[in-house]
Structure formats: structure tokens, C-alpha cells
Design an enzyme around this catalytic site. Structure first.
Site, PDB file in Angstrom:
ATOM      1  CG  HIS A 169      45.809  39.538  49.723  1.00  0.00           C
ATOM      2  ND1 HIS A 169      47.018  38.900  49.512  1.00  0.00           N
ATOM      3  CD2 HIS A 169      46.103  40.854  49.833  1.00  0.00           C
ATOM      4  CE1 HIS A 169      47.984  39.795  49.502  1.00  0.00           C
ATOM      5  NE2 HIS A 169      47.470  40.994  49.692  1.00  0.00           N
ATOM      6  CB  CYS A 260      50.238  35.267  45.134  1.00  0.00           C
ATOM      7  SG  CYS A 260      49.180  34.641  46.375  1.00  0.00           S
TER       8      CYS A 260
END
Ligand code: CIR
Length: 265
Positions: A169, A260
Site C-alpha cells: 500500500h 492498518c
């Protein structure tokens, strides 16, 4: 200090199925569940110590990666967005998060098919959102999100990270620290859209031996950092930034970083 101050967080501790989650980049072996749970508890305690009220959802065995709640929503000060995660096994994590957001008084708008967005690709730099286009977030989803944010008066820029080796990401490689400072992993592009978006922003480079540490989280007056990365800790100390160090080994094995593990708003 950062103008964005958080009061709430949503987390979901790992279930027993956590060990069956997706791994694309880490190749560090299987996580040890008991250790992951202990690390997660310390993470929650850190958020609370930063003044956040933490909503702790029950582990969901149906979704091994559901502890990585960040990927299911993007929550700004003006709008909440429910994502469509790019990994098919993660798509159905979203309804439970939407229900939790409703319970906290938020009414998210939804990314629509064929768009996909993982929250890990979204980096808020005060009034400017960087939206990574990755293996998980496609251009359609990125553009939908950019439109939603622009309608709220934010700036939004798409950053294509599909060619950055080993990067899951966008926020695996950058973290905004507030006060015009960005933590940047080695290997992140020095030209193109990212360089343009970071014009006027101080780039704090992470040492090549510590690239995992580039994912850190500014939470009010502190920055949460992964423990075991002394060079990065020293750089932040030299900047006068107060940190909380957290063991993250078991989440790193599943390609997950500090950001996250929570939705912060
Ligand atoms: C996945 O591959 O989806 C999970 N194993 C890791 C997700 C990490 N999320 C994040 O960086 N925002």
C-alpha cells in the site's frame, strides 16, 4: 502540532484465523497468535494513552485479515467513506465496519463497483489526500474517492505505486507526521506524482535496513512506531517527536503495519 486531532478509534483483535490471512510481501513465516494478541492489546493501550476512546470489535473468524480495519474505511473530518477492498477475501469485511460507524454516529458514503480502494493506500496530509493506486486500489476507486474528498473541499492526488517493488500500500512506504513532515521509505519514487505532492514537505528518509518502520502513525501528540528500528527512533528523537514503540512482529509477518490496525477519527 498536527491540526488533525483524533478522539475515537475502531480496532478488531486478531481471531484464530489470523494465521490464514493474505501474505504477499513479507515472507517472514507464520505469525504466533498469542503474541499477536498481546501486541494488539499493547496497541489498544497506546491509543488510549493518546486520549482516544477505542471501540473494540469482536474478532471475526470468517475474515482472517479483518484485524487490519484501516483498509475498510477512510474517515476524514468532513466525510466517512466505506471502501471496497481490492482483495476478494476482504470485500465482505466492510458491512461490520459500516455498522460500527453507524453506532458511532457516522453515515459513510460507499465506493461503488468496479472501483476498489484499500484504506492503507490513503495518506492524509492535513487538507491534502494522497491516494495510492496499487494492486488493491484501482484507478476507478481512487478517482471516486478523490471526487468525494474534493467535494468536501480537500485536495486529492493520485499516486501510482504499482511499480514500487514489494510495496503493498502507499502507506507501507510513507507516513505523514504532521507539521509538513513525511516519513519516506527507501525505494519510494523521487520523481513524478509523489515528488510533486511532497513539494514543500520535509522528507524524512528511512534507512534501507529499516524500511518496515516507514509505516508509523501520528496520533495527537505522539507518533506510534514499530520497535526494533533504532535508526528511525533516533531520527524522530532528533526531531523532538515523542514516540510510543510497539512490538509489531506478528503483524509484519502478515504484511500489516501500525496504521492498518485502527481507524482513527
Ligand atoms: C492484506 O494483505 O490485506 C493483509 N494481510 C495486510 C493488510 C495491511 N493493511 C494495511 O497496510 N493497511
Amino acid at each position: 502540532m498536527s491540526p488533525v486531532r483524533f478522539t475515537q478509534a475502531i480496532v478488531r483483535p486478531p481471531g484464530a484465523s489470523f494465521v490464514n490471512g493474505l501474505t504477499t510481501a513479507a515472507a517472514l513465516g507464520a505469525p504466533v497468535l498469542t503474541r499477536a494478541r498481546t501486541q494488539h492489546q499493547a496497541y489498544i493501550a497506546a491509543l488510549r494513552s493518546c486520549g482516544l476512546q477505542v471501540t473494540e470489535l469482536a474478532p471475526d473468524e470468517a475474515f482472517p485479515d479483518s484485524t487490519f480495519v484501516e483498509d475498510t474505511a477512510v474517515i476524514s473530518q468532513r466525510v466517512a467513506v466505506a471502501t471496497r477492498p481490492g482483495a476478494p477475501t476482504r470485500a465482505d469485511e466492510v458491512p461490520a465496519i459500516v455498522a460500527a460507524l453507524h453506532g458511532l454516529g457516522l453515515e459513510p458514503v460507499h465506493i461503488q463497483a468496479p472501483g476498489t480502494v484499500d484504506g492503507g493506500d490513503i495518506c492524509q496530509m492535513d487538507e491534502h489526500f494522497l491516494i495510492g493506486v496499487s494492486a488493491r486500489t484501482n484507478e476507478n476507486g481512487a478517482n471516486q474517492l478523490a471526487d468525494i474528498l474534493r467535494q468536501q473541499g480537500y485536495r486529492a492526488s493520485l499516486i501510482d505505486v504499482r511499480t514500487v517493488p514489494g510495496l503493498l500500500h502507499l502507506k507501507s512506504g510513507i507516513s505523514y507526521l504532521g507539521d509538513q513532515r513525511m516519513m519516506v521509505a527507501p525505494g519510494m519514487p523521487r520523481a513524478g506524482a509523489l515528488a510533486g505532492a511532497l513539494a514543500g514537505i520535509e522528507r524524512i528518509e528511512v534507512d534501507r535496513s529499516e524500511s518496515y518502520a516507514a509505516n508509523c502513525v501520528r496520533v495527537n501528540d505522539k507518533v506510534l512506531i514499530a520497535s526494533g528500528f533504532p535508526r528511525m527512533a533516533a531520527v524522530l528523537a532528533a526531531q523532538g517527536i515523542a514516540t510510543i514503540r510497539l512490538e509489531m512482529s506478528e503483524f509484519q509477518k502478515m504484511d500489516g503495519g501500525l496504521s492498518c490496525l485502527s481507524l482513527r477519527f
